[in-house]
Each structure stands twice: as C-alpha cells, then as structure tokens.
Write a protein that holds these residues in place. Structure first.
Motif, PDB file in Angstrom:
ATOM      1  N   ARG A 151      42.424  -7.931  13.526  1.00  0.00           N
ATOM      2  CA  ARG A 151      43.042  -8.993  14.313  1.00  0.00           C
ATOM      3  C   ARG A 151      42.902  -8.665  15.797  1.00  0.00           C
ATOM      4  O   ARG A 151      43.479  -7.687  16.264  1.00  0.00           O
ATOM      5  N   HIS A 175      41.011 -16.393  18.558  1.00  0.00           N
ATOM      6  CA  HIS A 175      39.989 -15.637  17.835  1.00  0.00           C
ATOM      7  C   HIS A 175      40.404 -15.499  16.376  1.00  0.00           C
ATOM      8  O   HIS A 175      41.576 -15.304  16.076  1.00  0.00           O
ATOM      9  N   HIS A 233      38.895 -11.037  11.553  1.00  0.00           N
ATOM     10  CA  HIS A 233      37.578 -10.614  11.084  1.00  0.00           C
ATOM     11  C   HIS A 233      37.741  -9.760   9.831  1.00  0.00           C
ATOM     12  O   HIS A 233      38.604  -8.890   9.789  1.00  0.00           O
ATOM     13  N   HIS A 234      36.896 -10.004   8.818  1.00  0.00           N
ATOM     14  CA  HIS A 234      36.984  -9.250   7.566  1.00  0.00           C
ATOM     15  C   HIS A 234      35.751  -8.404   7.302  1.00  0.00           C
ATOM     16  O   HIS A 234      35.874  -7.271   6.880  1.00  0.00           O
ATOM     17  N   ASP A 235      34.572  -8.912   7.487  1.00  0.00           N
ATOM     18  CA  ASP A 235      33.348  -8.174   7.187  1.00  0.00           C
ATOM     19  C   ASP A 235      32.648  -7.669   8.435  1.00  0.00           C
ATOM     20  O   ASP A 235      32.090  -6.583   8.450  1.00  0.00           O
ATOM     21  N   LYS A 236      32.656  -8.492   9.468  1.00  0.00           N
ATOM     22  CA  LYS A 236      31.950  -8.142  10.695  1.00  0.00           C
ATOM     23  C   LYS A 236      32.753  -8.629  11.892  1.00  0.00           C
ATOM     24  O   LYS A 236      33.219  -9.770  11.905  1.00  0.00           O
ATOM     25  N   LEU A 237      32.932  -7.760  12.867  1.00  0.00           N
ATOM     26  CA  LEU A 237      33.600  -8.137  14.103  1.00  0.00           C
ATOM     27  C   LEU A 237      32.528  -8.475  15.126  1.00  0.00           C
ATOM     28  O   LEU A 237      31.664  -7.649  15.418  1.00  0.00           O
ATOM     29  N   VAL A 238      32.558  -9.696  15.633  1.00  0.00           N
ATOM     30  CA  VAL A 238      31.616 -10.148  16.656  1.00  0.00           C
ATOM     31  C   VAL A 238      32.430 -10.760  17.782  1.00  0.00           C
ATOM     32  O   VAL A 238      33.229 -11.674  17.547  1.00  0.00           O
ATOM     33  N   THR A 239      32.255 -10.249  18.992  1.00  0.00           N
ATOM     34  CA  THR A 239      32.981 -10.782  20.142  1.00  0.00           C
ATOM     35  C   THR A 239      32.169 -10.595  21.417  1.00  0.00           C
ATOM     36  O   THR A 239      31.256  -9.776  21.455  1.00  0.00           O
ATOM     37  N   GLU A 296      29.076  -6.140  18.213  1.00  0.00           N
ATOM     38  CA  GLU A 296      29.013  -6.552  16.812  1.00  0.00           C
ATOM     39  C   GLU A 296      29.186  -5.294  15.971  1.00  0.00           C
ATOM     40  O   GLU A 296      28.412  -4.351  16.101  1.00  0.00           O
ATOM     41  N   ASP A 332      29.910  -3.816  12.000  1.00  0.00           N
ATOM     42  CA  ASP A 332      30.008  -4.017  10.555  1.00  0.00           C
ATOM     43  C   ASP A 332      31.237  -3.248  10.082  1.00  0.00           C
ATOM     44  O   ASP A 332      31.226  -2.019   9.973  1.00  0.00           O
TER      45      ASP A 332
END
Length: 58
Positions: A16, A33, A36-42, A49, A51
C-alpha cells in the motif's frame, strides 16, 4: 478489504503506497494509488518497477 466470492483473493504480499503528510509529520495512505499485489510500478518520487513476488519469495 473483503473480496467477493466470485473473485479469487490476490496472492502474495499487498503493498500500500504511502505519502508524507506535512500537517501530521507522518505517512498516510495514498488513495489515488492502488494496492499492489504482484508488481509495484510507480513514477513517484521516481520511476520504479519491482516484482513483489520475486522479492518476497511468494
């Protein structure tokens, strides 16, 4: 947050995003925002990015 029965619950560790709050001098949830569960992209504060599954081993 509960999930409807017809949708599978996401696996892995939920991330979060938080943002600094100058009024309270603490971090608060960033509602604009997603979780994110699988990949954090910001792009804030810089493009990244990550994984999450590879990082946590789940």
């Amino acid at each position: 947050m509960p999930y409807p029965l017809d949708h599978p619950r996401p696996r892995g560790v939920p991330i979060r995003p938080l943002r600094p709050c100058s009024e309270t001098r603490s971090y608060i949830p960033a509602p604009m925002h997603p979780v994110h569960h699988d990949k954090l992209v910001t792009d804030i504060p810089f493009p990244v990015e990550i994984d999450i599954n590879a990082l946590t081993g789940f």
